[in-house]
Design a protein around this motif. Sequence first.
Motif, PDB file in Angstrom:
ATOM      1  N   THR A 461       0.829  -1.208   0.000  1.00 49.33           N
ATOM      2  CA  THR A 461       0.000   0.000   0.000  1.00 49.33           C
ATOM      3  C   THR A 461       0.863   1.258   0.000  1.00 49.33           C
ATOM      4  O   THR A 461       0.585   2.230  -0.727  1.00 49.33           O
ATOM      5  CB  THR A 461      -0.924   0.007   1.224  1.00 49.33           C
ATOM      6  N   THR A 462       1.926   1.255   0.794  1.00 49.69           N
ATOM      7  CA  THR A 462       2.800   2.428   0.865  1.00 49.69           C
ATOM      8  C   THR A 462       3.409   2.733  -0.495  1.00 49.69           C
ATOM      9  O   THR A 462       3.418   3.891  -0.944  1.00 49.69           O
ATOM     10  CB  THR A 462       3.916   2.194   1.898  1.00 49.69           C
ATOM     11  N   LEU A 463       3.915   1.712  -1.172  1.00 52.91           N
ATOM     12  CA  LEU A 463       4.534   1.916  -2.488  1.00 52.91           C
ATOM     13  C   LEU A 463       3.508   2.445  -3.487  1.00 52.91           C
ATOM     14  O   LEU A 463       3.778   3.393  -4.238  1.00 52.91           O
ATOM     15  CB  LEU A 463       5.149   0.619  -2.992  1.00 52.91           C
ATOM     16  N   ALA A 464       2.326   1.858  -3.496  1.00 54.31           N
ATOM     17  CA  ALA A 464       1.290   2.286  -4.437  1.00 54.31           C
ATOM     18  C   ALA A 464       0.852   3.726  -4.167  1.00 54.31           C
ATOM     19  O   ALA A 464       0.596   4.499  -5.100  1.00 54.31           O
ATOM     20  CB  ALA A 464       0.096   1.344  -4.355  1.00 54.31           C
ATOM     21  N   ALA A 465       0.792   4.112  -2.900  1.00 52.96           N
ATOM     22  CA  ALA A 465       0.360   5.468  -2.548  1.00 52.96           C
ATOM     23  C   ALA A 465       1.377   6.501  -3.026  1.00 52.96           C
ATOM     24  O   ALA A 465       1.016   7.542  -3.582  1.00 52.96           O
ATOM     25  CB  ALA A 465       0.154   5.571  -1.041  1.00 52.96           C
ATOM     26  N   VAL A 466       2.668   6.213  -2.839  1.00 47.78           N
ATOM     27  CA  VAL A 466       3.705   7.134  -3.296  1.00 47.78           C
ATOM     28  C   VAL A 466       3.660   7.266  -4.820  1.00 47.78           C
ATOM     29  O   VAL A 466       3.764   8.378  -5.374  1.00 47.78           O
ATOM     30  CB  VAL A 466       5.102   6.665  -2.835  1.00 47.78           C
ATOM     31  N   LYS A 506      14.316   3.812  -6.227  1.00 50.30           N
ATOM     32  CA  LYS A 506      14.292   3.869  -7.687  1.00 50.30           C
ATOM     33  C   LYS A 506      13.445   5.040  -8.194  1.00 50.30           C
ATOM     34  O   LYS A 506      13.787   5.693  -9.175  1.00 50.30           O
ATOM     35  CB  LYS A 506      13.740   2.568  -8.263  1.00 50.30           C
ATOM     36  N   ILE A 507      12.321   5.261  -7.549  1.00 53.64           N
ATOM     37  CA  ILE A 507      11.397   6.289  -8.045  1.00 53.64           C
ATOM     38  C   ILE A 507      11.619   7.648  -7.378  1.00 53.64           C
ATOM     39  O   ILE A 507      10.886   8.602  -7.651  1.00 53.64           O
ATOM     40  CB  ILE A 507       9.929   5.853  -7.862  1.00 53.64           C
ATOM     41  N   ASP A 508      12.609   7.726  -6.504  1.00 52.13           N
ATOM     42  CA  ASP A 508      12.870   8.986  -5.806  1.00 52.13           C
ATOM     43  C   ASP A 508      13.281  10.070  -6.807  1.00 52.13           C
ATOM     44  O   ASP A 508      14.070   9.827  -7.716  1.00 52.13           O
ATOM     45  CB  ASP A 508      13.967   8.792  -4.760  1.00 52.13           C
ATOM     46  N   ASP A 509      12.739  11.260  -6.642  1.00 52.60           N
ATOM     47  CA  ASP A 509      13.075  12.398  -7.490  1.00 52.60           C
ATOM     48  C   ASP A 509      13.176  13.630  -6.597  1.00 52.60           C
ATOM     49  O   ASP A 509      12.158  14.128  -6.101  1.00 52.60           O
ATOM     50  CB  ASP A 509      12.001  12.604  -8.554  1.00 52.60           C
ATOM     51  N   PRO A 510      14.391  14.137  -6.352  1.00 50.11           N
ATOM     52  CA  PRO A 510      14.552  15.303  -5.477  1.00 50.11           C
ATOM     53  C   PRO A 510      13.748  16.518  -5.925  1.00 50.11           C
ATOM     54  O   PRO A 510      13.399  17.375  -5.108  1.00 50.11           O
ATOM     55  CB  PRO A 510      16.063  15.591  -5.545  1.00 50.11           C
ATOM     56  N   GLU A 511      13.459  16.585  -7.229  1.00 54.58           N
ATOM     57  CA  GLU A 511      12.678  17.707  -7.741  1.00 54.58           C
ATOM     58  C   GLU A 511      11.189  17.530  -7.475  1.00 54.58           C
ATOM     59  O   GLU A 511      10.422  18.488  -7.561  1.00 54.58           O
ATOM     60  CB  GLU A 511      12.913  17.859  -9.250  1.00 54.58           C
ATOM     61  N   LYS A 512      10.780  16.299  -7.168  1.00 51.31           N
ATOM     62  CA  LYS A 512       9.371  16.017  -6.885  1.00 51.31           C
ATOM     63  C   LYS A 512       9.270  15.140  -5.638  1.00 51.31           C
ATOM     64  O   LYS A 512       8.889  13.967  -5.710  1.00 51.31           O
ATOM     65  CB  LYS A 512       8.714  15.313  -8.077  1.00 51.31           C
ATOM     66  N   PRO A 513       9.602  15.681  -4.487  1.00 48.88           N
ATOM     67  CA  PRO A 513       9.579  14.867  -3.270  1.00 48.88           C
ATOM     68  C   PRO A 513       8.167  14.486  -2.855  1.00 48.88           C
ATOM     69  O   PRO A 513       7.239  15.293  -2.951  1.00 48.88           O
ATOM     70  CB  PRO A 513      10.228  15.785  -2.227  1.00 48.88           C
ATOM     71  N   VAL A 514       8.015  13.241  -2.413  1.00 47.23           N
ATOM     72  CA  VAL A 514       6.734  12.766  -1.876  1.00 47.23           C
ATOM     73  C   VAL A 514       7.028  12.118  -0.526  1.00 47.23           C
ATOM     74  O   VAL A 514       7.210  10.901  -0.425  1.00 47.23           O
ATOM     75  CB  VAL A 514       6.037  11.769  -2.818  1.00 47.23           C
ATOM     76  N   PRO A 515       7.114  12.907   0.541  1.00 50.87           N
ATOM     77  CA  PRO A 515       7.386  12.326   1.853  1.00 50.87           C
ATOM     78  C   PRO A 515       6.211  11.489   2.349  1.00 50.87           C
ATOM     79  O   PRO A 515       5.047  11.820   2.085  1.00 50.87           O
ATOM     80  CB  PRO A 515       7.610  13.548   2.737  1.00 50.87           C
ATOM     81  N   VAL A 516       6.535  10.428   3.037  1.00 49.78           N
ATOM     82  CA  VAL A 516       5.516   9.590   3.662  1.00 49.78           C
ATOM     83  C   VAL A 516       5.506   9.899   5.151  1.00 49.78           C
ATOM     84  O   VAL A 516       6.519   9.717   5.839  1.00 49.78           O
ATOM     85  CB  VAL A 516       5.786   8.098   3.429  1.00 49.78           C
ATOM     86  N   ILE A 517       4.384  10.389   5.640  1.00 51.51           N
ATOM     87  CA  ILE A 517       4.216  10.697   7.058  1.00 51.51           C
ATOM     88  C   ILE A 517       3.437   9.533   7.667  1.00 51.51           C
ATOM     89  O   ILE A 517       2.261   9.341   7.366  1.00 51.51           O
ATOM     90  CB  ILE A 517       3.439  12.012   7.268  1.00 51.51           C
ATOM     91  N   MET A 518       4.116   8.760   8.481  1.00 53.38           N
ATOM     92  CA  MET A 518       3.506   7.557   9.042  1.00 53.38           C
ATOM     93  C   MET A 518       3.137   7.804  10.504  1.00 53.38           C
ATOM     94  O   MET A 518       3.971   8.233  11.307  1.00 53.38           O
ATOM     95  CB  MET A 518       4.454   6.369   8.922  1.00 53.38           C
ATOM     96  N   ILE A 519       1.893   7.552  10.829  1.00 57.06           N
ATOM     97  CA  ILE A 519       1.409   7.725  12.197  1.00 57.06           C
ATOM     98  C   ILE A 519       0.898   6.376  12.695  1.00 57.06           C
ATOM     99  O   ILE A 519      -0.093   5.841  12.188  1.00 57.06           O
ATOM    100  CB  ILE A 519       0.295   8.788  12.264  1.00 57.06           C
ATOM    101  N   GLY A 520       1.600   5.817  13.656  1.00 58.36           N
ATOM    102  CA  GLY A 520       1.198   4.547  14.234  1.00 58.36           C
ATOM    103  C   GLY A 520       0.586   4.755  15.602  1.00 58.36           C
ATOM    104  O   GLY A 520       1.031   5.601  16.369  1.00 58.36           O
ATOM    105  N   PHE A 521      -0.448   3.993  15.908  1.00 57.99           N
ATOM    106  CA  PHE A 521      -1.032   4.097  17.244  1.00 57.99           C
ATOM    107  C   PHE A 521      -1.393   2.705  17.741  1.00 57.99           C
ATOM    108  O   PHE A 521      -1.678   1.788  16.977  1.00 57.99           O
ATOM    109  CB  PHE A 521      -2.249   5.021  17.259  1.00 57.99           C
ATOM    110  N   GLY A 522      -1.319   2.566  19.056  1.00 58.34           N
ATOM    111  CA  GLY A 522      -1.555   1.257  19.649  1.00 58.34           C
ATOM    112  C   GLY A 522      -0.241   0.529  19.904  1.00 58.34           C
ATOM    113  O   GLY A 522       0.828   0.942  19.442  1.00 58.34           O
ATOM    114  N   PRO A 523      -0.305  -0.609  20.629  1.00 57.76           N
ATOM    115  CA  PRO A 523       0.916  -1.314  21.050  1.00 57.76           C
ATOM    116  C   PRO A 523       1.535  -2.209  19.981  1.00 57.76           C
ATOM    117  O   PRO A 523       2.625  -2.731  20.185  1.00 57.76           O
ATOM    118  CB  PRO A 523       0.424  -2.148  22.233  1.00 57.76           C
TER     119      PRO A 523
END
Length: 568
Positions: A461-466, A506-523
């Motif tokens: 899911t993370t890869l597809a979202a980016v 591989k798909i990283d592009d410094p000119e088009k950054p897409v940061p992933v902000i991950m928020i985890g909750f629970g144990p």
Amino acid sequence: MGRHSEAATAKKPGRRFILSIIGAVVVVGLVASGVFLWVGGYLNPIFASADSGCAETEQLAIVADPSIAPALAEIAEKFDADPDHCVATEVTAQDSADTAAVVASGGVKIDAWVPDSSVWIDRTNATATSLGQPLPELDVRASIASSPVVFAGAATKATALAAEPVSWARVLGGTLPAILPDPEASAASLAGLLALRGHSSPDDPRQFAGAMIELGKSIPASTGAAFGTVSAAQQPVVVVTSEVQIAAYNLDDPAESLVAAYPADGTVALDYPFVRTEAPVAAESGSAETAESGADAKVELLDALEDSIRESRKTLAAKGFRAPDGTGALDIVGLGAQAPSATAALDGGAEIEILRAWSVLTLRSRMLAVIDVSGSMEEPAANGLRRIDIFQQAAVGAMQKFSGEVELGVWVFSTARNGDLDYEDLSPIAPLGDAAHSQEIAGIIQSLPGRLGGATGLYDTTLAAVQRVRETYDPEKVNSVLLFTDGKNEDENGIDLDTLLAELAKIDDPEKPVPVIMIGFGPDTDLAAMQRIAQATKGAAYSASEPEDLGTVLVDALSQRSCRPNCG
């Protein structure tokens, strides 16, 4: 005598022009100490200047913030009328932000500048440095006036506003609806943010960040536009502004006047420094000796004009200004007669720091929210509510923090939700200002309990979202993936962590950054894996030890965009 508009400075009349005037003389009048030439019914000062000992008239160019330019023009007119001065002073009104930019670029030719705050000097130097320009040579003199930062409210709602003391603490707590003109262009707004930070809890930086996020949801086009909003609002609302801006508004005889509400917990004041340029505008000249003599004369005139301004307290007070030390009584509708207690907002470094934070928090975002709807979201949290119930509450609060200009899309994920895919696209990325789109997302949030089931397909899911955000990238916005999860990757048929990190590289592009902000909750969250994903995308990973912490974590995620990937 002198001119005080934005018109171009007049050139000295040529000999042919003067002779043509002489030929058209209608009346020559003998007046007291000299001869004045009347042409077409108007007194021509050319010969008067010569007769009074002025070989030629010196020109002074002053640029001033629009809030003080009218007062300076009035003072300059009286100054120029003195026959001993032989000067024509032109006062040009220009927003301090614009002047700071021009001065920083080295493209301005003026004799003096009066901004509405010393912070603009710091801004000028910072801008010059960023442009690779040498720091401008400025002689920053003491303030000639001051104006406290206050709250402006509609006069018709003054009684309702007075029902409870207005304060910065109430703005921080969200109980006093406030409008903040863009602090990028308004010194009053920037000083107001400084006051707001001063009243926030030093142990909880999220309080100030959260208040800035709230204020940044709707930024008016100008202070004047903000005043119009206050007058039209059904409920009492205030504008962060300066006392003199309220005075100028009320002196213009509006349909509904404003009242100044003075913060009960104290405030700050704008200063108005008199700034000399180190290279005065030279008169047209021939020899170096003549030019030097002209420069000396100009400096003397500037000295005299500055003294005249400082002595013109009545003129400045009539326009709504307090004395440089903050004292002085005013007699203007909507303002308190006596000066409020205020400290000078002179911490330019702190204001620049606040401005940087503001710029980050109000960056227009384009986000894809990816929500974990695996079966574990059914499990109860410490307070007895299900994890999904608490997430819903946090999501509703998060929606309220975003302005209508934020673009948001929604996916949900678990495992095999859409054939072999672990994710399901429920709403495209679109502006929340679109009422239909906003309602669609609100409906999705309410429907989440009915969508639960399956394991956690985190990596696919993370890869597809980016990839999706990158495909529809908007260079004018901050493009990111905001992923919420209560667990770790459980998709045995999907990619592993190393493969995910390799594909992201591989798909990283410094000119088009897409940061992933991950928020985890629970144990059960895999924080180590989340941190590696965040590092690979120059994003951030947050862990809410309790689901109830989601709202706080979201403020962190928004406020730390400027420090990624090295946020503390």
